[in-house]
Design a protein around this motif. Structure first.
Motif, mmCIF file in Angstrom:
data_model
loop_
_atom_site.group_PDB
_atom_site.id
_atom_site.type_symbol
_atom_site.label_atom_id
_atom_site.label_comp_id
_atom_site.label_asym_id
_atom_site.label_seq_id
_atom_site.Cartn_x
_atom_site.Cartn_y
_atom_site.Cartn_z
ATOM 1 N N LEU A 81 -3.617 7.621 10.477
ATOM 2 C CA LEU A 81 -3.508 6.172 10.329
ATOM 3 C C LEU A 81 -4.882 5.511 10.361
ATOM 4 O O LEU A 81 -5.115 4.521 9.668
ATOM 5 N N ILE A 82 -5.804 6.091 11.151
ATOM 6 C CA ILE A 82 -7.160 5.537 11.177
ATOM 7 C C ILE A 82 -7.827 5.772 9.824
ATOM 8 O O ILE A 82 -8.458 4.878 9.252
ATOM 9 N N ALA A 83 -7.620 6.977 9.287
ATOM 10 C CA ALA A 83 -8.159 7.270 7.960
ATOM 11 C C ALA A 83 -7.558 6.319 6.937
ATOM 12 O O ALA A 83 -8.243 5.840 6.030
ATOM 13 N N ASP A 84 -6.257 6.020 7.100
ATOM 14 C CA ASP A 84 -5.581 5.077 6.207
ATOM 15 C C ASP A 84 -6.253 3.717 6.251
ATOM 16 O O ASP A 84 -6.548 3.123 5.219
ATOM 17 N N THR A 100 12.556 0.358 -5.697
ATOM 18 C CA THR A 100 13.120 0.987 -4.482
ATOM 19 C C THR A 100 13.045 2.515 -4.519
ATOM 20 O O THR A 100 13.539 3.164 -3.606
ATOM 21 N N LEU A 101 12.424 3.094 -5.550
ATOM 22 C CA LEU A 101 12.342 4.557 -5.578
ATOM 23 C C LEU A 101 11.332 5.075 -4.555
ATOM 24 O O LEU A 101 11.478 6.181 -4.040
ATOM 25 N N LEU A 102 10.302 4.292 -4.285
ATOM 26 C CA LEU A 102 9.302 4.685 -3.291
ATOM 27 C C LEU A 102 9.254 3.614 -2.223
ATOM 28 O O LEU A 102 9.373 2.430 -2.519
ATOM 29 N N LYS A 103 9.054 4.061 -0.980
ATOM 30 C CA LYS A 103 8.863 3.071 0.073
ATOM 31 C C LYS A 103 7.369 2.843 0.267
ATOM 32 O O LYS A 103 6.606 3.804 0.238
ATOM 33 N N PRO A 104 6.976 1.605 0.456
ATOM 34 C CA PRO A 104 5.556 1.360 0.699
ATOM 35 C C PRO A 104 5.153 1.860 2.082
ATOM 36 O O PRO A 104 5.960 1.824 3.006
ATOM 37 N N ASN A 105 3.907 2.334 2.224
ATOM 38 C CA ASN A 105 3.413 2.713 3.548
ATOM 39 C C ASN A 105 2.998 1.474 4.335
ATOM 40 O O ASN A 105 2.965 1.496 5.555
ATOM 41 N N ALA A 113 0.860 -1.186 0.000
ATOM 42 C CA ALA A 113 0.000 0.000 0.000
ATOM 43 C C ALA A 113 0.894 1.233 0.000
ATOM 44 O O ALA A 113 1.945 1.253 0.636
ATOM 45 N N ARG A 114 0.463 2.223 -0.733
ATOM 46 C CA ARG A 114 1.240 3.458 -0.776
ATOM 47 C C ARG A 114 0.278 4.612 -1.023
ATOM 48 O O ARG A 114 -0.658 4.494 -1.802
ATOM 49 N N ARG A 115 0.550 5.706 -0.352
ATOM 50 C CA ARG A 115 -0.318 6.859 -0.583
ATOM 51 C C ARG A 115 0.511 8.103 -0.813
ATOM 52 O O ARG A 115 1.689 8.173 -0.468
ATOM 53 N N PHE A 116 -0.135 9.097 -1.424
ATOM 54 C CA PHE A 116 0.467 10.418 -1.576
ATOM 55 C C PHE A 116 -0.460 11.390 -0.889
ATOM 56 O O PHE A 116 -1.595 11.552 -1.315
ATOM 57 N N GLY A 117 0.009 12.015 0.167
ATOM 58 C CA GLY A 117 -0.871 12.866 0.951
ATOM 59 C C GLY A 117 -1.998 12.011 1.495
ATOM 60 O O GLY A 117 -1.753 10.979 2.111
ATOM 61 N N SER A 158 6.840 22.620 7.447
ATOM 62 C CA SER A 158 5.524 22.953 6.908
ATOM 63 C C SER A 158 5.484 22.810 5.391
ATOM 64 O O SER A 158 4.406 22.732 4.814
ATOM 65 N N PHE A 159 6.646 22.765 4.747
ATOM 66 C CA PHE A 159 6.659 22.680 3.286
ATOM 67 C C PHE A 159 6.785 21.246 2.775
ATOM 68 O O PHE A 159 6.756 21.022 1.575
ATOM 69 N N VAL A 160 6.998 20.297 3.655
ATOM 70 C CA VAL A 160 7.170 18.914 3.216
ATOM 71 C C VAL A 160 5.996 18.085 3.725
ATOM 72 O O VAL A 160 5.728 18.073 4.930
ATOM 73 N N ASP A 161 5.303 17.405 2.811
ATOM 74 C CA ASP A 161 4.084 16.688 3.197
ATOM 75 C C ASP A 161 4.362 15.253 3.628
ATOM 76 O O ASP A 161 3.761 14.760 4.569
ATOM 77 N N ASP A 162 5.261 14.593 2.923
ATOM 78 C CA ASP A 162 5.521 13.191 3.220
ATOM 79 C C ASP A 162 6.154 13.055 4.604
ATOM 80 O O ASP A 162 7.201 13.642 4.867
#
Lengths: 228, 239, 235
Positions: free
Chosen positions: C225-228, B56-61, B15-19, C141-145
């Motif tokens: 994480l709950i939303a995830d 390996t460019l992205l790590k899975p969540n 699983a992977r997400r963006f935002g 504040s500028f980095v989301d991940d």
């Protein structure tokens, strides 16, 4: 064996950065032109009295180099990001600090060249007489440039990948560079006036310490930063 | 060497997400050595993200994936030694020539820079070896990226829309490369928008819908027996 | 994802609320005690009493940034999200005390030194430190991940802290070599007790604030994480 492999990667990355920059030209030329423009503006702010200009010369030269350098550092990673080349670069197996080291070499060359231009223009515009101790001055400039390049390149690796790279890099970088600027400016000023107080040596030692600390720290931390 | 005998790809509930947006919602997939698998799906279904996790460019969540027994997050460097990833963008340096781009890659990989002209010749770029990439068409860039990919001698090809922008000759080169890797006991995972150019290459096709695997079927072989039967047979023979 | 369960288990307890109440009471008591017991300063009069806020704020600011340094390094070492969130909480609290230190210093400096600002080594270093941590918080504040944010801010936090002694030294040399007299503030023993009690009270406040900001950060991560989990449909 391993260090030989790493050294080859450092060289080839530096070669790649220098070659692309040399061929595109636009980048370096505009950065150097900006540095000279800033220098002229400092002349307007501080002149036209000859003595006032002479006193402010060291500060003006270093600040011009700093402001123009910030653009060069962001460009250094911009090249990788625009074409998507950062991805193959990250997919080569092996140690990642070599990427930073290679870029440091290339950026040191650019900033060195830019400083040379800025100094020549500065000496002329600000009516500075070159002191007898010019080799020490050269060493001081080299050490200051290393400090500038090391943290500039490292922070650009982060800021260039955010939404607000133009503002974030100076925000992160300038406070960190306070010791470099103070040492480079005060040291240059002292050497230009004959170093009567024997302070230039202290500034050079401070720069050496700063460079050693942050070259090692950035090389250690780079793997984490580029990976994320 | 347990790594030698294991699966080329073993992905478990990736699983992977963006935002806040989930691109992958638990994708499990196995690819055996010698297999060529197609990954189809609409735009935004997570195909590219999945390839990037494996590369390996992205790590899975969440979830875990292994490539020839090496975990993509914990042993990323070992994974990189086996994987050849062809991204959607060519990732070339515009101001270097075709040959210089290859030489850069060879030096980074620690390979000798000899025989690079032959690599260029293979993808039909010998003529323009000393031209800068800036003037290259998208198809030429893709061919050059393919030549660079082969310098790595990958055992797992991860190809993101490999046929995009390629002409008929280019498609043949791409298929020859995939066949070569498969015949050497490697595997390939292809993200595809249309299956036609890969006709006869694919052992299986999976479809991703909204970050999940929705359907699995045999390759287009099943639908077009005349075109693909010999290839499937030869693939089986190679195994 | 073994981190998940850990982060979901947001630590909250009534004991910390009591601790907070205690910290505020201690602060008020220390202030009242210091103001009542200390004599008016010979030069400064009652203005001197601002030092009971200014000096502890400066100490606590340094302590908070030490926490940032330690947990940034620990994050780089072990890669656990908790360390990053704690460093971030300490940076927020540290920056607040840092701003307080600067403002109070200026209020004190105007009558004492005749100027709102002097380029004293300590004052200047405090300002540079403030700028470094404004950059740190801006980066966050500028980095989301979350992982990228954690890695990057760990590096920035650690580098900022490493830089502090170098900045201090450089400003000191810059000043002394240019022959401008600095204003040493020697302290009468009558004021020392007041400073110490206030320092302890400030430290309790700092711990309480960091704790609460940290809990908030953990809570935010837990809701994510709950939303995830909902988005993944229980896979």
């Amino acid at each position: 064996m391993a260090w030989r492999e790493d050294w080859r990667r450092v060289r080839v990355i530096a070669w790649k950065d220098i070659t692309t920059e040399r061929r595109s030209k636009a980048g370096f030329n505009s950065v150097a032109a900006l540095a000279v423009t800033i220098l002229v503006l400092f002349g307007f702010a501080l002149g036209p009295e000859a003595q006032a200009l002479r006193d402010a010369a060291a500060g003006a030269v270093w600040l011009a180099a700093l402001f123009a350098g910030v653009l060069a550092f962001n460009r250094s990673f911009q090249v990788e990001l625009e074409s998507g080349a950062i991805e193959p670069l990250l997919l080569y197996p092996g140690s990642r600090w070599t990427i930073l080291a290679g870029k440091l070499l290339a950026n040191a060359l650019f900033v060195g060249l830019m400083l040379a231009i800025v100094v020549i223009v500065g000496v002329t515009l600000f009516q500075v007489t070159i002191p007898k101790a010019w080799p020490s001055l050269l060493g001081l400039f080299a050490l200051g440039a290393v400090g500038l390049v090391v943290l500039g390149t490292f922070y650009a690796a982060m800021s260039s990948r955010t939404r607000a790279r133009e503002v974030l890099l100076p925000l992160l970088l300038f406070p960190m560079l306070v010791p470099v600027l103070l040492a480079a400016i005060s040291g240059s000023k002292a050497l230009l006036t004959g170093d009567l107080m024997h302070e230039a040596g202290a500034w050079i030692r401070l720069l050496v310490a700063y460079d050693i600390v942050f070259v090692s720290a950035t090389l250690l931390a780079f793997e984490h930063v580029i990976e994320a | 060497m347990n790594a030698e005998s294991s699966l080329a790809v073993d992905a478990q509930r990736i699983a992977r997400r963006f935002g806040a947006r989930w691109c992958l919602r638990g994708v499990s997939l196995q690819v055996r050595p010698g297999e060529v698998v197609g990954l189809a799906g609409a735009n935004g279904s997570g195909k590219t993200t999945f390839l990037r996790v494996l590369s390996t460019l992205l790590k899975p969540n969440a979830g875990a994936a292994r490539v020839y027994g090496h975990d993509v997050t914990r042993a990323a460097d070992d994974v990189r030694r086996h994987v050849g990833f062809l991204a959607h963008t060519a990732g070339l340096y515009d101001d270097l020539t075709a040959l210089e781009n290859l030489r850069f890659a060879a030096e980074m990989l620690g390979r000798s820079p000899e025989g690079l002209e032959a690599s260029l010749d293979r993808v039909g770029l010998a003529r323009v070896a000393n031209d800068r990439v800036r003037g290259f068409s998208a198809g030429m860039q893709r061919r050059l990226a393919l030549a660079r990919l082969m310098l790595m001698h990958p055992r797992l090809l991860l190809l993101d829309e490999p046929y995009a922008n390629l002409d008929a000759a280019g498609i043949d080169i791409m298929n020859a490369v995939i066949t070569e890797v498969r015949n050497a006991g490697g595997a390939a995972l292809l993200v595809l928008h249309e299956l036609a150019p890969a006709a006869g290459m694919l052992d299986r096709v999976l479809t991703l819908v909204d970050g999940r695997i929705a359907a699995e079927g045999d390759g287009p072989a099943a639908n077009a027996p005349t075109a693909s039967a010999p290839t499937l047979a030869s693939a089986a023979g190679a195994r | 994802m073994n981190e998940t369960a850990d982060t979901m288990n947001v630590p909250r307890s009534r004991a910390w609320t009591l601790f907070g109440v205690f910290a505020f009471v201690a602060l008020i008591a220390a202030q009242v005690h210091a103001v009542l017991t200390s004599p008016a300063d010979r030069d400064m009069g009652h203005l001197q009493k601002i030092l009971y806020v200014h000096v502890p704020a400066a100490w606590i600011m340094s302590l908070a940034f030490l926490v940032v340094f330690v947990f940034s390094i620990r994050y780089m070492w072990r890669g656990q999200e908790k360390d990053d969130l704690l460093a971030a909480a300490a940076a927020e609290v540290g920056a607040t005390f840092n701003g307080l230190t600067l403002v109070l210093g200026m209020i004190w400096g105007k009558p004492a030194w005749g100027a709102w600002w002097v380029w004293d080594p300590r004052v200047t270093t405090t300002l540079v430190l403030f700028m470094i941590f404004v950059g740190y918080l801006a980066l966050r504040s500028f980095v989301d991940d979350p992982e990228r944010r954690a890695q990057w801010s760990a590096a920035v936090g650690a580098f900022g802290a490493i830089n502090v002694p170098i900045v201090y030294m450089s400003v000191r040399w810059w000043r002394t070599l240019h022959q401008i007299q600095s204003s040493p503030s020697t302290m009468d023993s009558a004021y020392v007790l007041g400073l110490r009690t206030n320092a302890i009270a400030f430290m309790l406040i700092m711990i309480y604030f960091i704790r609460r900001r940290y809990e908030l950060a953990r809570l935010r991560r837990a809701t994510e994480l709950i939303a995830d989990a909902a988005a993944l449909g229980g896979t």
